[in-house]
Scaffold this motif. Structure first.
Motif, short mmCIF file in Angstrom:
data_model
loop_
_atom_site.label_atom_id
_atom_site.label_comp_id
_atom_site.label_asym_id
_atom_site.label_seq_id
_atom_site.Cartn_x
_atom_site.Cartn_y
_atom_site.Cartn_z
N ALA A 24 0.84 -1.19 0.00
CA ALA A 24 0.00 0.00 0.00
C ALA A 24 0.88 1.24 0.00
O ALA A 24 1.90 1.28 0.70
CB ALA A 24 -0.90 0.02 1.22
N PRO A 25 0.54 2.26 -0.78
CA PRO A 25 1.32 3.51 -0.75
C PRO A 25 1.28 4.13 0.63
O PRO A 25 0.21 4.28 1.23
CB PRO A 25 0.62 4.39 -1.78
N SER A 26 2.43 4.50 1.15
CA SER A 26 2.47 5.12 2.49
C SER A 26 1.76 6.46 2.51
O SER A 26 1.29 6.92 3.56
CB SER A 26 3.92 5.30 2.93
N CYS A 27 1.63 7.09 1.32
CA CYS A 27 1.00 8.42 1.25
C CYS A 27 -0.52 8.36 1.20
O CYS A 27 -1.18 9.41 1.21
CB CYS A 27 1.52 9.17 0.02
N ASP A 28 -1.09 7.18 1.16
CA ASP A 28 -2.54 7.05 1.11
C ASP A 28 -3.14 7.61 2.40
O ASP A 28 -2.84 7.15 3.50
CB ASP A 28 -2.93 5.58 0.94
N ALA A 29 -4.03 8.61 2.26
CA ALA A 29 -4.64 9.26 3.43
C ALA A 29 -6.01 8.69 3.76
O ALA A 29 -6.68 9.20 4.66
CB ALA A 29 -4.73 10.77 3.19
N SER A 186 -0.72 -6.98 5.85
CA SER A 186 -1.04 -8.36 6.16
C SER A 186 -2.18 -8.80 5.25
O SER A 186 -3.23 -8.16 5.21
CB SER A 186 -1.46 -8.48 7.63
N PHE A 187 -1.96 -9.86 4.51
CA PHE A 187 -2.96 -10.29 3.52
C PHE A 187 -2.88 -11.80 3.32
O PHE A 187 -1.80 -12.36 3.15
CB PHE A 187 -2.72 -9.57 2.18
N ASP A 188 -4.03 -12.43 3.33
CA ASP A 188 -4.13 -13.88 3.17
C ASP A 188 -4.27 -14.20 1.68
O ASP A 188 -5.34 -14.03 1.09
CB ASP A 188 -5.34 -14.40 3.94
N LYS A 189 -3.18 -14.68 1.07
CA LYS A 189 -3.19 -14.93 -0.37
C LYS A 189 -4.02 -16.14 -0.77
O LYS A 189 -4.28 -16.35 -1.95
CB LYS A 189 -1.75 -15.05 -0.87
N THR A 190 -4.46 -16.94 0.19
CA THR A 190 -5.35 -18.04 -0.16
C THR A 190 -6.73 -17.55 -0.59
O THR A 190 -7.52 -18.32 -1.15
CB THR A 190 -5.51 -19.02 1.02
N LYS A 191 -7.03 -16.28 -0.35
CA LYS A 191 -8.30 -15.71 -0.80
C LYS A 191 -8.30 -15.42 -2.30
O LYS A 191 -9.36 -15.16 -2.89
CB LYS A 191 -8.60 -14.41 -0.05
#
Length: 773
Positions: A24-29, A186-191
Motif C-alpha cells: 500500500a502507498p504510504s501516502c494514502d490518506a 497483512s494479507f491472506d493470499k489463499t483468498k
C-alpha cells in the motif's frame, strides 16, 4: 499515461503466489482522499518473448507498463465478498516491455472495497478495509522478473478523489511522482482466485442525439439511451480550466434536468485541464447510470467531443425477439439494456443511485430471462458464491450480496436477510443455470445452502405456513410482492398478504429443492423434501382456500403463483380459473402484480388457456403496464410501474430508478411461451426442448432466436386467416418435441400430419410447421 492500450487477458495460470506482497502507498490518506499508486523501475537484458503480469488489488486498480495501459478490463479486480475471495487477472504483456529500462505503475481507487455503500441514512465506508493496495508479479516462463515488495515506491495520481457513488475528480496538472514509500499489508493470499466471470468491458460508444443549453450556460446532452456507462471527453484549453459533468436518467417537465433520484450519490465527473494541447479523459474508477449529461465549463476551455461509453460484464446479446407490435420490440431492447447496465460484476438493482446492490429478489425473478438474453452462467455462478458466503448462521439468505451489512450491521433495521422471495434466489438461480446450461455442478455447490435456507423458512413459524412479522428487520420479515400496485387508493384492489406470499415461496423452493436433490443423487434428502412439500401443500389448502375454491386474497399474484406452481387443489381448479379470470378482467387489462407476482402472471394465464387475457394485459398501454413505460420514452425497465406520470412528473424521487431489470422478466414468457421454446429439465441445456408456441394474434408475426451451446435456434410464426405457419430451425445436437394439442387443428410438420393427441419428435434442421386455430 499513454491512452494506447496494450496487453491481452490470458487464461489464469496456476503457479503459487510465493514472494509477492500486498503493498500500500504510504501516502494514502484514506477513503475519499487523493488517489495513489505504486511503482517500480526495473531493467531487462532483453525483451522476453512471453511475459505475464498477474495482478490484484484491495480496491480497484489500473496498471500501466512503460506508460501504456495493461488490458481492456474495467473496474478490476472486480467485486466479491472480499473477506472470502478476491479475484486476480493475468495479462500477456511482452509487447509492452523493452530491453533495458522499464517501468510499471499500478494506480489504485477506492472502489467497492472502501468507498460509500448503502444510502445516506445508513452509509457504510471502509466496508472491507481502510487501506488500498496492490499485489502483482511479472513472469517469463518460470522466471520471476518482478513482484510487489517493500522496494516499490508510492505516490499520488491525478485522480483527486473517487468513489463508486461519488464519481471522480481528475486534475491533469498533477504528474505522478513516486516520492513515497510503501507499506506491506497483512494479507491472506489463499483468498485469491482467478476472475470467475468475464471482465467488465466497454460497449460501442454513443454520440449525443440532441443538445441544448440551459439558462445558466450549462449544456445538456441526450444520448438517447439509459445505460450503465461513463462519459469520455476530448477538450482543449488553459491549465486549471475545469469541466464538470453531471448525470441524470430522466428529464422533468420542460426538459428540466433532474437527478434527485440519485439521492446521496454525487455521480459527477470533474476534470481539470493540464493545458497541454488536446486532452482525452474518461474516469478510471467509477461509472454512472444515465441517459443525459449536463456539462459546465469554467475557465478558458473548449469541449471538442463528448460520448457515452456503456459498460457491462455481458456485452454480447444471446437472443432476440421481434413481433408485429413495435412497442414490444422496444420493450425487449429495454430489457437487454437493463441487463447490461446492471450486470456489472454482480446483478445489481440499479446503476445510478446510492444503492447499486446485488438484491437477491431481483436476481431470482430475472435469472431465467438473463440466461436467454446473455451467456450468464459464470456471472451468476460467481454471484451465488457471494450469496452463500453472506448466508447467515441461522440459514437466512441476504437481501443483497455482497452484503455490507453483514460486517457492519444496521441496527435500526435488524438483520438484512431472510425475506421469502429474496432468499429463494439460492434455489431458483442454480435451477435456471441447470435448465439453460446443464450446470449440475451449480446445483451440487449450492445444495447445502438450499437446505439451510429451507430449514430457516420452516423455523420462522415452526411449520409449513409462514407468518412473517410486520416490523421491518424482525426475524422472518418479508418484502412480499414488492411494489405491487393497488389502483385507486379510495378503493384499492386486493393484494397478496405476507403470509400467503411467504408460504407460496416456501412451497416453491421446497418442491424445487426436492427435484434438485433427485438430479444430484441425494435421494434420501429428496424423499424428505418431497414429504415436506406435500405438508406445505396441504397446509396451504387449509389456510388459504375457502370451501368454494376462492383463494384467500383473490388477487392476481396469489392466483398466478398458485396455478403456476401447482398449489390449486384439483377440486378447486375450475372455480379457481373463474376467480382468476374475474380478477384479471376486473382491472380492464391493468397489471396487479409486483416483483414476485409479475413474472408468474402471463405464464399462468397463458398455460391456463386464457391467452386473450394474457395478450390484453401485456399490450395494455395504461399504468401499470409494460408498454406504458415504452410509450413514455423509457429505454430501460423501470423500478416502479408509475415511475413517471403522464405529464412527465417524477414519482417519489427518494425511491425511483429508471433502470431496474426485474419487470423485464416478462421476456422469459416471450421466449418460452410466445415463441414457444421451452427448455426441458429431463434433458437440459437445450439438448431437448418443447416447441409450444402460444399464438397471440395481436403479436403476429413473431420472430425469435437464441444462441445455445449447439448453435442458434430460430423460430418464426405468423397467423393469417386462422392458419399458423411456423419456421423452426434446430441446430445439430438439439432435438425438439411438439404436441398436437386440441387447439392446434390439422397439425402438419414438413407436410406430415400429426394425429390429434400425438407427440412429434423434430430433428435438427429447418422445418415448416402448420396448424389452424
Amino acid at each position: 499515461m499513454n491512452i494506447a492500450t496494450q496487453g491481452t487477458t490470458v487464461s489464469a495460470d496456476s503457479h503459487a503466489w510465493s514472494g509477492a506482497s500486498m503493498i500500500a502507498p504510504s501516502c494514502d490518506a484514506g477513503q475519499g482522499t487523493a488517489g495513489t499508486f505504486v511503482s517500480r523501475d526495473f531493467t531487462l537484458a532483453e525483451r522476453p518473448q512471453t511475459a505475464t503480469l498477474r495482478i490484484s488489488a484491495l480496491g480497484l486498480y489500473r496498471a500501466f507498463v512503460n506508460g501504456n495501459r495493461v488490458g481492456l478490463d474495467l473496474l478490476t479486480p472486480g467485486w466479491t465478498c472480499y473477506d472470502d475471495r478476491i479475484a486476480y487477472q493475468t495479462y500477456e504483456v511482452s509487447d509492452l516491455l523493452v530491453a533495458g529500462e522499464n517501468r510499471i505503475e499500478i494506480w489504485l481507487g477506492d472502489g467497492w472495497y472502501r468507498s460509500q455503500l448503502m444510502w445516506a441514512s445508513n452509509p457504510i465506508v471502509n466496508c472491507w478495509g481502510d487501506r488500498v493496495g496492490a499485489l502483482a508479479d511479472l513472469r517469463s516462463g518460470g522466471t520471476v522478473l518482478l513482484q510487489t515488495d517493500g522496494s516499490w515506491r508510492g505516490g499520488l495520481t491525478p485522480v483527486v478523489r473517487n468513489g463508486i457513488y461519488f464519481g471522480e475528480d481528475y486534475d491533469a496538472r498533477i504528474q505522478p511522482r513516486d516520492n513515497s514509500g510503501v507499506d506491506i499489508l497483512s494479507f491472506d493470499k489463499t483468498k485469491l482466485v482467478p476472475h470467475e466471470t468475464a471482465a467488465v468491458r466497454e460497449l460501442a460508444a454513443r454520440q449525443p442525439l440532441d443538445t441544448w443549453r440551459e439558462g445558466d450556460g450549462r449544456t445538456v446532452y441526450d444520448f438517447g439511451q439509459n445505460a450503465g456507462a461513463y462519459i469520455r471527453i476530448r477538450v482543449r484549453g488553459e491549465a486549471g480550466a475545469e469541466v464538470r459533468i453531471e448525470h441524470s436518467e430522466v428529464l422533468g417537465p420542460d426538459r428540466h434536468f433532474d437527478n434527485r433520484n440519485y439521492r446521496s450519490a454525487r455521480a459527477e465527473l470533474v476534470y481539470t485541464l493540464s493545458g497541454e494541447g488536446e486532452e482525452l479523459y474518461a474516469p478510471l474508477f467509477t461509472f454512472m447510470g444515465f441517459r443525459y449529461a449536463r456539462v459546465g465549463l469554467a475557465g478558458r476551455v473548449e469541449l471538442l467531443a463528448i460520448e457515452m461509453v456503456p459498460i457491462s460484464s455481458v456485452p454480447v446479446v444471446a437472443a432476440g425477439f421481434t413481433c408485429g407490435v413495435e412497442a414490444v420490440n422496444r420493450l425487449v431492447e429495454n430489457t437487454i439494456w437493463s441487463q447490461r447496465s446492471n450486470f456489472i460484476e454482480i446483478p445489481t438493482d440499479c446503476p445510478q443511485r446510492d444503492e447499486r446492490l446485488g438484491w437477491t429478489g431481483d436476481a431470482q425473478v430475472f435469472a431465467g430471462t438473463a440466461c436467454w438474453l446473455a451467456d450468464s452462467q459464470s456471472f451468476l455462478r460467481k454471484y451465488l458464491r457471494d450469496v452463500m458466503h453472506d448466508q447467515r448462521p441461522n440459514g437466512a439468505v441476504p437481501h443483497f450480496s455482497p452484503d455490507p451489512t453483514r460486517l457492519h450491521p444496521i441496527m435500526d433495521r435488524g438483520d438484512w436477510a431472510g425475506s421469502t422471495g429474496w432468499g429463494d434466489a439460492i434455489v431458483i438461480i442454480p435451477w435456471q443455470l441447470y435448465l439453460h446450461y446443464g450446470d449440475k455442478a451449480a446445483l451440487e455447490e449450492c445444495f447445502p445452502a438450499m437446505l439451510r435456507w429451507l430449514d430457516y423458512l420452516w423455523n420462522i413459524s415452526e411449520g409449513p405456513v409462514i407468518r412473517p412479522p410486520a416490523v421491518w428487520g424482525e426475524h422472518g420479515f418479508t418484502f412480499g410482492d414488492w411494489l405491487q400496485p393497488v389502483g385507486d387508493n379510495r378503493k384499492p384492489r386486493p393484494t397478496v398478504a405476507d403470509d400467503c406470499a411467504a408460504t407460496l415461496y416456501h412451497f416453491i423452493s421446497t418442491e424445487l429443492s426436492a427435484r434438485i436433490a433427485r438430479v444430484i443423487g441425494e435421494d434420501r434428502e429428496a424423499e424428505r423434501l418431497e414429504a415436506r412439500a406435500a405438508e406445505i401443500r396441504q397446509a396451504f389448502k387449509h389456510e388459504f382456500f375457502s370451501p368454494s375454491g376462492r383463494i384467500a386474497h383473490n388477487d392476481q399474484t396469489s392466483w398466478a403463483l398458485a396455478f403456476l406452481h401447482g398449489l390449486v387443489p384439483a377440486e378447486y381448479e375450475e372455480a379457481g380459473r373463474a376467480y382468476f379470470r374475474t380478477v384479471a378482467e376486473e382491472t380492464d387489462g391493468v397489471i396487479g402484480t409486483g416483483f414476485i407476482g409479475t413474472p408468474a402472471l402471463l405464464p399462468a394465464l397463458t398455460r391456463l388457456g386464457m391467452r386473450d387475457l394474457a395478450e390484453k394485459m401485456f399490450l395494455n398501454r395504461k399504468v401499470p403496464g409494460w408498454l406504458y413505460q415504452v410509450e413514455r420514452g423509457a429505454t430501460t425497465i423501470w423500478e416502479r410501474w408509475d415511475a413517471l406520470a403522464e405529464d412527465g412528473t417524477i414519482y417519489d424521487p427518494d425511491m425511483n430508478s429508471y433502470n431496474h431489470y426485474a419487470y423485464g422478466a416478462v421476456c422469459q414468457w416471450l421466449f418460452e411461451d410466445v415463441a414457444g421454446i421451452k427448455p426441458r429439465e429431463e434433458n437440459p441445456a437445450f439438448h431437448d426442448v418443447l416447441f409450444d408456441p402460444a399464438i397471440l394474434p395481436a403479436l403476429s408475426p413473431v420472430s425469435a432466436w437464441h444462441d445455445t451451446g449447439f448453435g442458434r435456434v430460430e423460430v418464426r410464426w405468423r397467423l393469417e386467416a386462422g392458419q399458423v405457419t411456423c419456421d423452426l430451425v434446430i441446430p445439430e445436437g438439439m432435438t425438439a418435441r411438439m404436441n398436437a394439442t386440441p387447439e392446434r387443428r390439422a397439425l402438419r410438420i414438413d407436410g406430415q400430419v400429426v394425429a390429434p393427441g400425438a407427440s412429434a419428435a423434430i430433428a435438427a434442421g429447418r422445418h415448416v410447421i402448420e396448424f389452424s386455430i
